[in-house]
Design a protein around this motif. Structure first.
Motif, PDB file in Angstrom:
ATOM      1  N   ALA A   2       0.841  -1.195   0.000  1.00  0.00           N
ATOM      2  CA  ALA A   2       0.000   0.000   0.000  1.00  0.00           C
ATOM      3  C   ALA A   2       0.877   1.247   0.000  1.00  0.00           C
ATOM      4  O   ALA A   2       1.942   1.264   0.603  1.00  0.00           O
ATOM      5  CB  ALA A   2      -0.909   0.008   1.226  1.00  0.00           C
ATOM      6  N   VAL A   3       0.404   2.255  -0.701  1.00  0.00           N
ATOM      7  CA  VAL A   3       1.053   3.559  -0.721  1.00  0.00           C
ATOM      8  C   VAL A   3       0.041   4.567  -0.181  1.00  0.00           C
ATOM      9  O   VAL A   3      -1.032   4.741  -0.747  1.00  0.00           O
ATOM     10  CB  VAL A   3       1.482   3.965  -2.150  1.00  0.00           C
ATOM     11  N   VAL A   4       0.403   5.196   0.941  1.00  0.00           N
ATOM     12  CA  VAL A   4      -0.449   6.226   1.535  1.00  0.00           C
ATOM     13  C   VAL A   4       0.053   7.564   1.033  1.00  0.00           C
ATOM     14  O   VAL A   4       1.241   7.876   1.141  1.00  0.00           O
ATOM     15  CB  VAL A   4      -0.391   6.172   3.080  1.00  0.00           C
ATOM     16  N   MET A   5      -0.867   8.361   0.478  1.00  0.00           N
ATOM     17  CA  MET A   5      -0.514   9.680  -0.041  1.00  0.00           C
ATOM     18  C   MET A   5      -1.139  10.741   0.839  1.00  0.00           C
ATOM     19  O   MET A   5      -2.327  10.671   1.153  1.00  0.00           O
ATOM     20  CB  MET A   5      -1.026   9.826  -1.478  1.00  0.00           C
ATOM     21  N   SER A   6      -0.322  11.699   1.252  1.00  0.00           N
ATOM     22  CA  SER A   6      -0.838  12.786   2.079  1.00  0.00           C
ATOM     23  C   SER A   6      -0.266  14.108   1.609  1.00  0.00           C
ATOM     24  O   SER A   6       0.851  14.175   1.106  1.00  0.00           O
ATOM     25  CB  SER A   6      -0.516  12.554   3.558  1.00  0.00           C
ATOM     26  N   GLY A   7      -1.067  15.154   1.766  1.00  0.00           N
ATOM     27  CA  GLY A   7      -0.652  16.488   1.378  1.00  0.00           C
ATOM     28  C   GLY A   7       0.237  17.098   2.433  1.00  0.00           C
ATOM     29  O   GLY A   7       0.072  16.857   3.628  1.00  0.00           O
ATOM     30  N   SER A   8       1.191  17.894   1.978  1.00  0.00           N
ATOM     31  CA  SER A   8       2.128  18.516   2.910  1.00  0.00           C
ATOM     32  C   SER A   8       1.741  19.945   3.261  1.00  0.00           C
ATOM     33  O   SER A   8       2.462  20.619   3.960  1.00  0.00           O
ATOM     34  CB  SER A   8       3.541  18.497   2.319  1.00  0.00           C
ATOM     35  N   GLU A  27      -9.255  -5.906   0.993  1.00  0.00           N
ATOM     36  CA  GLU A  27      -8.673  -6.590   2.148  1.00  0.00           C
ATOM     37  C   GLU A  27      -7.307  -5.995   2.504  1.00  0.00           C
ATOM     38  O   GLU A  27      -6.962  -5.886   3.675  1.00  0.00           O
ATOM     39  CB  GLU A  27      -8.538  -8.087   1.889  1.00  0.00           C
ATOM     40  N   GLY A  28      -6.534  -5.604   1.505  1.00  0.00           N
ATOM     41  CA  GLY A  28      -5.250  -4.957   1.765  1.00  0.00           C
ATOM     42  C   GLY A  28      -5.435  -3.637   2.495  1.00  0.00           C
ATOM     43  O   GLY A  28      -4.717  -3.330   3.449  1.00  0.00           O
ATOM     44  N   LEU A  29      -6.409  -2.851   2.062  1.00  0.00           N
ATOM     45  CA  LEU A  29      -6.691  -1.580   2.730  1.00  0.00           C
ATOM     46  C   LEU A  29      -7.192  -1.833   4.147  1.00  0.00           C
ATOM     47  O   LEU A  29      -6.780  -1.148   5.088  1.00  0.00           O
ATOM     48  CB  LEU A  29      -7.709  -0.769   1.931  1.00  0.00           C
ATOM     49  N   ALA A  30      -8.038  -2.834   4.328  1.00  0.00           N
ATOM     50  CA  ALA A  30      -8.532  -3.176   5.664  1.00  0.00           C
ATOM     51  C   ALA A  30      -7.379  -3.580   6.576  1.00  0.00           C
ATOM     52  O   ALA A  30      -7.351  -3.202   7.756  1.00  0.00           O
ATOM     53  CB  ALA A  30      -9.565  -4.295   5.581  1.00  0.00           C
ATOM     54  N   ASP A  31      -6.417  -4.322   6.044  1.00  0.00           N
ATOM     55  CA  ASP A  31      -5.247  -4.709   6.838  1.00  0.00           C
ATOM     56  C   ASP A  31      -4.455  -3.476   7.260  1.00  0.00           C
ATOM     57  O   ASP A  31      -4.015  -3.379   8.400  1.00  0.00           O
ATOM     58  CB  ASP A  31      -4.358  -5.669   6.041  1.00  0.00           C
ATOM     59  N   ILE A  50      -4.797  12.105   1.206  1.00  0.00           N
ATOM     60  CA  ILE A  50      -5.263  12.225  -0.172  1.00  0.00           C
ATOM     61  C   ILE A  50      -5.901  10.915  -0.617  1.00  0.00           C
ATOM     62  O   ILE A  50      -6.951  10.900  -1.229  1.00  0.00           O
ATOM     63  CB  ILE A  50      -4.096  12.589  -1.115  1.00  0.00           C
ATOM     64  N   GLY A  51      -5.246   9.820  -0.304  1.00  0.00           N
ATOM     65  CA  GLY A  51      -5.764   8.520  -0.697  1.00  0.00           C
ATOM     66  C   GLY A  51      -4.750   7.426  -0.437  1.00  0.00           C
ATOM     67  O   GLY A  51      -3.653   7.676   0.064  1.00  0.00           O
ATOM     68  N   VAL A  52      -5.145   6.209  -0.798  1.00  0.00           N
ATOM     69  CA  VAL A  52      -4.287   5.040  -0.646  1.00  0.00           C
ATOM     70  C   VAL A  52      -4.354   4.242  -1.940  1.00  0.00           C
ATOM     71  O   VAL A  52      -5.438   4.016  -2.484  1.00  0.00           O
ATOM     72  CB  VAL A  52      -4.740   4.148   0.533  1.00  0.00           C
ATOM     73  N   VAL A  53      -3.203   3.814  -2.434  1.00  0.00           N
ATOM     74  CA  VAL A  53      -3.137   2.928  -3.592  1.00  0.00           C
ATOM     75  C   VAL A  53      -2.660   1.574  -3.094  1.00  0.00           C
ATOM     76  O   VAL A  53      -1.661   1.491  -2.381  1.00  0.00           O
ATOM     77  CB  VAL A  53      -2.175   3.478  -4.673  1.00  0.00           C
TER      78      VAL A  53
END
Length: 109
Positions: A2-8, A27-31, A50-53
């Motif tokens: 998973a890649v978590v994206m956040s604004g700075s 399921e990956g996001l839930a984990d 921002i989101g998660v990939v």
């Protein structure tokens, strides 16, 4: 993974990669949200999210430099993924993440 994206705060974007488990992207996001270290979503629940990939498998090149492009347009963040194959990569918006977290908390806490 998973890649978590956040604004700075200055329209910059920070990427944080981690390994997750699951048979599919949800399921990956839930984990990520509920697993050890997830603190029931606290790891990604902040105003700058921002989101998660979520990508199937572990890819060292992705972990080092994910081919994800994020830009703000019309007041919304737009996420695009370079070279993504169908079913291999799934992008979740901040709203998607918050909704899944609420469902998980209702079901499991």
């Amino acid at each position: 993974m998973a890649v978590v994206m956040s604004g700075s705060g200055d329209d910059g974007v920070h990427f944080n990669t981690t390994s997750v488990r699951g048979d599919d992207a949800v399921e990956g996001l839930a984990d990520l949200l509920m697993g050890p270290g997830g603190a029931q979503g606290a790891v990604v629940m902040h105003p700058g999210l921002i989101g998660v990939v979520v990508k199937k498998g572990i890819d060292v090149m992705w972990m080092a430099r994910p081919p994800i492009h994020v830009e703000k347009g019309d007041g919304q963040w737009q996420i695009s993924i370079e070279g993504a194959e169908e079913g291999e990569v799934h992008a979740f918006s901040a709203a998607d993440v918050e909704q899944l977290l609420a469902q998980l908390k209702q079901e499991y806490t």
